[in-house]
Write an enzyme that holds these catalytic residues in place. Structure first.
Site, mmCIF file in Angstrom:
data_model
loop_
_atom_site.group_PDB
_atom_site.id
_atom_site.type_symbol
_atom_site.label_atom_id
_atom_site.label_comp_id
_atom_site.label_asym_id
_atom_site.label_seq_id
_atom_site.Cartn_x
_atom_site.Cartn_y
_atom_site.Cartn_z
ATOM 1 N N ASP A 113 26.208 33.703 59.882
ATOM 2 C CA ASP A 113 26.487 33.414 58.468
ATOM 3 C C ASP A 113 25.285 33.954 57.712
ATOM 4 O OD1 ASP A 113 28.695 31.969 59.181
ATOM 5 O OD2 ASP A 113 27.949 30.019 58.521
ATOM 6 N N HIS A 169 24.909 35.053 67.166
ATOM 7 C CA HIS A 169 25.810 35.248 68.303
ATOM 8 C C HIS A 169 25.941 36.723 68.692
ATOM 9 C CE1 HIS A 169 27.707 31.080 68.129
ATOM 10 N NE2 HIS A 169 26.914 31.103 67.078
ATOM 11 N N SER A 256 15.437 33.277 57.542
ATOM 12 C CA SER A 256 15.144 34.194 58.639
ATOM 13 C C SER A 256 16.111 35.366 58.598
ATOM 14 C CB SER A 256 15.276 33.473 59.973
ATOM 15 O OG SER A 256 15.629 32.129 59.776
#
Length: 299
Positions: A113, A169, A256
């Site tokens: 996301d 992921h 990040s």
């Protein structure tokens, strides 16, 4: 104000930034800049804040954070009152069945996301240009030989805001090699900071690994730490079979960035993302969302 493109609504929106006033003071005012150079970019500040975020005391921040940033908690494994600390809430996991992505081998999905900028890697200088600064791929990786393999390719920069889901992921089936760590500072990766600090991504602490993807050749996964990110935690198994959508790791508290380097002529980025990126505008994407497709070679 940070403007980004919402592709689902096909319109621009303004990002709600956690700690915007402090960020602006730190990166734009003379006193703030002095503080930044003396303390904020150093590990000790991130470490102290990290200790607070790991403590029970920090639990009281959770509810306010959820309501201020309108976070939809229905996707996550735990309810808001089940986290022992703010950090535990921060790297909360998504319910398996809520992690939806296309199993189609030709579809390239987002690993997180985030807000995405898709930039071409210049084939002449092997650099990417972010906010007017040229970043050399060799400096980013600290490895000239590996950097050379990505000349003329694509760099996909996924910026995770403090309000985002903070796990990242794998975008395909494959095998991921060992992670290499590069020491560095802890500047913010927010666009406010990117405009003020030359070469944030090369200055900051980061880690990278080569992912031997089944369908998209070798992709370099780079994780960049930032202000208050105590650490980057890798949860994948090195050198063993990985399935598309599987978790690679997560960030502890802070904003990040995940950067993917893709070789030349491997994927075609979706038109809307490409158009916005050319204007220097990020597009908001969700984990598992399609962002491109495999490039079909015409013979």
């Amino acid at each position: 104000m940070i403007k980004y493109y919402n592709r689902k609504k096909e319109k621009y929106e303004i990002e709600n930034i956690a700690g915007e006033k402090i960020l602006r003071w730190t990166y734009e005012s003379p006193v703030g800049k002095t503080f930044l150079e003396l303390f904020i970019k150093r590990k000790v500040v991130s470490k102290l804040y990290g200790m607070y975020c790991n403590s029970k005391l920090s639990r009281k921040k959770i509810n306010g954070f959820i309501s201020e940033f309108n976070i939809d908690m229905s996707r996550f494994k735990n309810k808001e009152n089940e986290y022992k600390s703010f950090n535990e809430f921060f790297y909360r996991g998504i319910e398996e069945e809520k992690l939806i992505f296309s199993k189609d081998k030709d579809i390239f999905i987002s690993p997180a996301d985030s807000k995405l900028l898709a930039l071409n890697i210049s084939s002449k200088k092997n650099t990417i240009n972010i906010k007017g600064f040229d970043y050399s791929i060799e400096d980013l990786l600290g490895d000239g030989k590996l950097a050379k393999e990505y000349e003329g390719g694509l760099s996909l920069i996924f910026r995770l805001c403090p309000t985002d889901y903070h796990r990242f992921h794998f975008i395909d089936d494959g095998v991921c090699l060992k992670t290499k760590k590069i020491k560095g500072k802890y500047y913010s990766v927010n666009p406010i900071a990117l405009e003020k600090v030359d070469k944030v991504f090369i200055e900051n602490k980061r880690e990278y690994s080569v992912f031997k993807s089944d369908n998209f050749k070798e992709i370099v996964y780079i994780e960049v730490g930032a202000t208050c990110v105590g650490s980057i935690i890798q949860t994948y198994n090195e050198n063993s079979k990985i399935c598309k959508g599987e978790e690679k790791g997560y960030f502890k508290f802070g904003g990040s960035t995940v950067i993917l380097l893709v070789k030349k002529d491997v994927i075609t980025i979706d038109e809307d993302i490409k158009n916005q990126s050319e204007k220097g505008i990020e597009t908001s994407v969700n984990i598992g969302e399609r962002i491109g497709t495999i490039k079909k070679m015409h013979h």
